[in-house]
Design a protein around this motif. Structure first.
Motif, PDB file in Angstrom:
ATOM      1  N   ILE A 178     -28.337  -1.084   2.223  1.00  0.00           N
ATOM      2  CA  ILE A 178     -29.396  -2.144   2.278  1.00  0.00           C
ATOM      3  C   ILE A 178     -29.294  -2.573   3.371  1.00  0.00           C
ATOM      4  CG2 ILE A 178     -29.421  -3.753   1.183  1.00  0.00           C
ATOM      5  CD1 ILE A 178     -31.616  -1.896  -0.876  1.00  0.00           C
ATOM      6  N   ALA A 179     -28.780  -3.141   3.226  1.00  0.00           N
ATOM      7  CA  ALA A 179     -27.895  -4.107   4.662  1.00  0.00           C
ATOM      8  C   ALA A 179     -28.382  -3.059   6.106  1.00  0.00           C
ATOM      9  CB  ALA A 179     -26.454  -4.191   4.905  1.00  0.00           C
ATOM     10  N   ALA A 211     -40.848   8.685   6.076  1.00  0.00           N
ATOM     11  CA  ALA A 211     -41.644   7.883   5.598  1.00  0.00           C
ATOM     12  C   ALA A 211     -40.599   6.466   5.876  1.00  0.00           C
ATOM     13  CB  ALA A 211     -41.792   9.000   3.952  1.00  0.00           C
ATOM     14  N   ASP A 212     -41.109   5.600   4.533  1.00  0.00           N
ATOM     15  CA  ASP A 212     -40.505   4.311   4.045  1.00  0.00           C
ATOM     16  C   ASP A 212     -38.449   4.848   3.977  1.00  0.00           C
ATOM     17  OD1 ASP A 212     -39.477   1.647   3.308  1.00  0.00           O
ATOM     18  OD2 ASP A 212     -42.112   1.814   3.169  1.00  0.00           O
ATOM     19  N   LEU A 213     -38.258   3.802   4.964  1.00  0.00           N
ATOM     20  CA  LEU A 213     -36.505   3.717   4.674  1.00  0.00           C
ATOM     21  C   LEU A 213     -36.034   3.467   3.120  1.00  0.00           C
ATOM     22  CD1 LEU A 213     -35.132   2.773   7.796  1.00  0.00           C
ATOM     23  CD2 LEU A 213     -34.681   4.597   6.893  1.00  0.00           C
ATOM     24  N   ILE A 266     -32.196  -2.939  10.470  1.00  0.00           N
ATOM     25  CA  ILE A 266     -34.120  -1.999  11.176  1.00  0.00           C
ATOM     26  C   ILE A 266     -34.656  -3.076  10.881  1.00  0.00           C
ATOM     27  CG2 ILE A 266     -34.648  -0.222  10.792  1.00  0.00           C
ATOM     28  CD1 ILE A 266     -32.109   1.562  10.425  1.00  0.00           C
ATOM     29  N   TYR A 267     -35.070  -3.103  10.041  1.00  0.00           N
ATOM     30  CA  TYR A 267     -36.301  -3.842   9.076  1.00  0.00           C
ATOM     31  C   TYR A 267     -36.290  -5.364  10.257  1.00  0.00           C
ATOM     32  CZ  TYR A 267     -39.926  -6.712   7.137  1.00  0.00           C
ATOM     33  OH  TYR A 267     -41.374  -7.758   7.045  1.00  0.00           O
ATOM     34  N   ILE A 314     -39.400   2.982  14.624  1.00  0.00           N
ATOM     35  CA  ILE A 314     -38.137   3.584  15.194  1.00  0.00           C
ATOM     36  C   ILE A 314     -38.293   4.082  16.514  1.00  0.00           C
ATOM     37  CG2 ILE A 314     -35.819   4.058  14.965  1.00  0.00           C
ATOM     38  CD1 ILE A 314     -35.708   3.436  12.272  1.00  0.00           C
ATOM     39  N   TYR A 315     -39.457   5.190  16.450  1.00  0.00           N
ATOM     40  CA  TYR A 315     -38.994   6.305  17.384  1.00  0.00           C
ATOM     41  C   TYR A 315     -40.369   5.478  18.427  1.00  0.00           C
ATOM     42  CZ  TYR A 315     -37.191  10.127  14.969  1.00  0.00           C
ATOM     43  OH  TYR A 315     -36.117  10.530  14.004  1.00  0.00           O
TER      44      TYR A 315
END
Lengths: 150, 358, 115, 281
Positions: free
Chosen positions: D130-131, D83-85, D136-137, D148-149
């Motif tokens: 958060i950082a 789901a959403d990180l 990642i975003y 990411i996958y």
């Protein structure tokens, strides 16, 4: 529910957590108790951890004589340990007062205040003896679970 | 954050002993520390009225299990001095050897507990592993691991054979090597110095004024060691008190660490000089009068006061132990430090509560 | 080791004598109390560079003894101990446990006729 | 990945964590020249605690334990659903906060101080997490884990410094030296067992289980840094964990003041450098 609890507790012999309380001993038994946890004897092999918190303990290991001031603390700690529990008295002083039995401020052995399950004599007992006592108390814990005394 | 009063002890995981401190804490800074005692008090000084002077040796050995041998040494030398008994030279050397072994075991124990107090578990286990070697020596030569009962009035009970002496020297060599191994970790590790340097500072002036003794005093730069009083065989051995200047927890660790090497050296000297001869003399009669005696324990100066009336029993035996003298200094050091440093500072004086309360 | 000897002084002179010792940078080693029949002997021991000095006072049970805590702050433990064990009383103690340092209630167990 | 496989993996994850913790104890014992407990020791402990009598002084305390567990489970479950990180992150934060609330709800000073320290720990590692998520975003252009996958290179190549920061947060979350401040698995501490002091019996087991699920999330986050190869991500997780054990054994416990100062200054600077590098490159 009780059945499930008992089923879960069958593992208690593999994870006895220990609370050590120095109740007026000369330190001899205390440092031997600590030595049991260190590399040469390594009680953690049997899953024994010295937790230092009565609420997490299964085995209550008491060393030393009871005196007027610490009897209350001893009793408090005893009451805070959740069932099933086993009380271990380590050293001659905890058994009867030992050499200090006649000293003015000494009440006597630990069993004058709380019920004791296993006695380990010696002044101080060797770490092997303490380890043996801890393992015996594990069996006792298992018995208590099996006989439904939880 | 409001003031919180935190009970430190009597049952606490860091301390194997029931020391109690009521710490008034504000923002995790200690404002006031009041010691509480009585959890180990037995009143054993009074036992001297019902146990005769020979039996009292066993009692004073159990003032404290960690320095039992040295308590007995102090008691015996004090009574012998009162009665004018001349102890054979071999017995003096044997007393010295055993008391130094005891000092080593106590210091190693302390170094382990100290490492534990700042959360360095592997170092704790390491020191305790080294310590087992000394306990092996004790067990082989005196029959017990911790409460080593070798002293009697007029000498010692047991002798060291030549093989034993050789074996002790070999073991000492190994202990020395093992201690060298941890030296870098102990003195150069960033986290250890972060946790111990500048914690619980005591100046030399304050230390003397508050009556501190032993390594606490020496870590503040005062070179005072009761072994300089030349009891037992210390008059014939060569040594200098170990001192440090900073007066903080780190300095106390330093003093104790180097005293281990000093003890190894003293045992070697004693073993090389030990004369042949009897190990005890018969003691007849009973002491009379008053006397005081002091020896150096691992924790510092222990002070015995004897009052005898010529009968089998002593009139009064008073023991002022080193931790008892260090507690006022400790209470002073605790004010104004962080709560996280409390165990470190408390352990830095090497508290022995069963000594303190007797 | 030096021979043991002491000086008997009056109760009133105690504080002035101790103050002098303090100025000479003596360290307070111990206060030892002994019951001799109905009286109490208090032996004050001081140390300077490993040589000892002893002062002795003899007091009755009800006499308040001046506390050394105004000169040596660390004396409070020694004095509280005597207060506990022998039931003596010290005047102007900085931290007074009122006989409850060692025992939960006041009970001078070290008195000779007590047990 | 099909749904049932995700579910299966999710159900398997606590067992994996138990084994990892068991290996951890064994390795730690080995480093301390001891033999150590059996590898399945964490399970024995957990089952025993579940069976033991619970002496809890306050209903609020037990409620908090349950919420903490729910938070951790939801968090791990959402992670397996990919789901959403950000959502996962906030669910995790809610769980942690309830642990602190539980510690504050009782009057034991050890628990209170432990709760405060736990708060400081949360303050220290939340910005770091958060950082990492922002990093990642920036790489993937989405907060979804599934994105990411879809990358064909490991995240580690783009976010090496943020990975370091994540290990920092992991040390805090694992309660290992030098940051075993609010509670630790070794009982030798100035505040007994900190936030866990007042829990006993089955409630302690619940809190412990919640801790395992939290680890699922954190270790999962680490595995994301080499997501394109299952083999490499496993290796990465194990290597990181091994490093944690080593660090645990060669350091002493530090204070929360030190932790906060370093987590923020060093952590934020490293994160900024990495983010700027990403932006420029």
């Amino acid at each position: 529910m009780k059945f499930i609890k008992r089923l879960l507790l069958t593992g208690i012999k593999k994870s006895p957590w220990l609370l050590h309380f120095d109740c007026g001993s000369c330190n001899g038994c205390d440092i031997e108790t600590l030595a049991v946890l260190t590399p040469v004897y390594d009680a953690e092999r049997f899953g024994v951890i010295n937790v230092g918190n009565p609420k997490h303990a299964d085995i209550f290991l008491v060393t030393g004589t009871v005196n007027r001031k610490n009897q209350e603390i001893l009793n408090n700690l005893y009451l805070q340990i959740p069932e099933p529990k086993v009380i271990l008295a380590v050293g001659t002083c905890a058994l009867s007062g030992g050499i200090f039995a006649e000293a003015p401020n000494v009440i006597g052995g630990v069993d004058k205040i709380i019920p004791v399950d296993i006695y380990i004599p010696g002044c101080p007992p060797k770490p092997e003896a303490i380890l043996e006592g801890v393992l015996k108390s594990v069996e006792l814990l298992e018995d208590k679970v099996k006989n439904g005394k939880i | 954050m409001p003031k919180t009063i935190i009970p430190f002890g009597p049952q606490h995981p860091v301390l194997p002993e029931p020391l109690h401190f009521s710490l008034t804490v504000e923002d995790e800074i200690v404002q006031e520390a009041i010691p509480g005692f009585g959890y180990v008090h037995r009143g054993l000084e009074k036992l001297c009225e019902i146990k005769d002077i020979h039996k009292m040796i066993q009692v004073v050995e159990r003032v404290c299990g960690i320095c039992s041998k040295i308590h007995a040494l102090c008691y015996c030398e004090g009574i012998e001095q009162m009665m004018g008994v001349e102890v054979p030279p071999r017995a003096k050397y044997l007393r010295t050897i055993w008391s130094e072994l005891h000092r080593m075991h106590s210091h190693l124990l302390w170094l382990g507990l100290f490492a534990d107090s700042f959360g360095f578990e592997s170092l704790f286990y390491h020191f305790w592993r080294i310590r087992e070697k000394i306990l092996d020596i004790n067990e082989k030569t005196a029959g017990n691991r911790i409460i080593v009962s070798v002293n009697i009035l007029g000498g010692v009970k047991r002798d060291l054979s030549t093989e034993d002496q050789k074996w002790i020297l070999a073991e000492l060599k190994e202990i020395e090597n093992k201690l060298e191994e941890v030296k870098d970790t102990l003195f150069k590790d960033y986290t250890i110095s972060k946790r111990t340097k500048g914690k619980g500072i005591l100046s030399a002036e304050e230390a003397l004024y508050l009556g501190a003794v032993g390594p606490v005093l020496r870590a503040s730069g005062v070179a005072q060691d009761c072994r300089q009083l030349q009891y037992a065989a210390f008059s014939e051995l060569d040594f200098e008190p170990v001192i440090a200047q900073e007066g903080d927890s780190f300095a106390r660790m330093q003093v104790r660490y180097f005293e281990l090497f000093q003890s190894i050296d003293l045992i070697r000297q004693a073993l090389s000089k030990i004369p042949e001869g009897p190990i005890s003399v018969k003691v007849k009669g009973y002491p009379e009068g008053e006397n005081v005696f002091r020896v150096e324990q691992p924790r510092g100066e222990v002070f015995y006061y004897f009052k005898a009336n010529g009968s089998k029993f002593l009139d009064r035996l008073r023991i002022r132990t080193p931790t008892f003298a260090n507690v006022p200094a400790l209470a002073k050091m605790l004010t104004g430090i962080e709560l996280a440093d409390v165990p470190v500072v408390i352990l830095s004086i090497d508290p022995c509560i069963s000594c303190t309360e007797r | 080791m030096e021979k043991f000897s002491y000086k008997i002084i009056n109760l009133q002179d105690l504080l002035t004598q101790v103050k002098e010792l303090r100025e000479k940078k003596y360290r307070l080693v111990s206060i030892s109390c002994t019951q001799v029949e109905e009286k109490f002997e208090l032996l004050y021991t001081f140390d300077l560079n490993l040589s000892l000095k002893h002062l002795k006072i003899i007091v009755a049970k009800d006499t308040p003894i001046p506390s050394l805590t105004c000169i040596y702050e660390g004396a409070f433990l020694l004095e509280n101990e005597i207060q506990d064990q022998f039931g003596l009383s010290f005047a102007k103690l900085n931290i007074d446990y009122k006989g409850q340092l060692f025992y939960p209630e006041k009970n001078p167990l070290f008195l000779k006729n007590n047990k | 990945m099909p749904m049932f496989l995700k579910l299966f993996l999710f159900l398997l994850s606590p067992f994996a964590i138990g084994v990892i913790l068991g290996i951890d104890r064994k390795l730690t014992a080995y480093l301390q020249s001891r033999i150590g407990p059996p590898i399945f020791q964490p399970f024995y402990d957990l089952f025993k605690l579940l069976g033991k009598e619970s002496k809890t002084s306050d209903y609020w305390l037990s409620f908090c334990a349950y919420v903490y567990l729910c938070g951790a489970i939801t968090c791990a479950f959402l992670f397996f659903l990919q789901a959403d990180l950000l959502l996962i992150f906030f669910v995790q934060a809610v769980g942690s906060i309830f642990l602190v609330l539980g510690a504050f709800s009782v009057s034991s000073p050890f628990s209170q101080i432990g709760g405060q320290r736990e708060l400081f720990q949360i303050i220290a590692y939340e910005p770091l997490l958060i950082a990492v998520i922002v990093g990642i975003y920036l790489v993937t252009g989405s907060f979804e884990i599934s994105s990411i996958y879809k990358l064909n290179y490991p995240l580690l190549a783009k976010l090496p410094l943020l990975f370091l920061i994540l290990t920092f947060a992991l040390t805090i979350k694992l309660r290992k030296s030098p940051f075993d401040i609010s509670a630790s698995h070794h009982a030798h501490q100035e505040i007994v067992r900190g936030v866990f002091t007042e829990y006993s019996g089955s409630y302690l087991a619940i809190v412990e289980l919640a801790h395992w699920f939290e680890l699922v999330f954190i270790l999962g986050l680490i595995s994301l840094f080499w997501a394109n190869s299952f083999f490499m991500s496993t290796i990465l997780v194990f290597l990181t964990y091994f490093l944690e054990i080593i660090v645990d054994n060669i350091t002493s416990r530090l204070t929360w003041r030190f932790m906060l100062k370093n987590a923020w200054s060093v952590g934020i600077i490293l994160a900024l450098i990495n983010l700027i590098w990403l932006y420029k490159g």
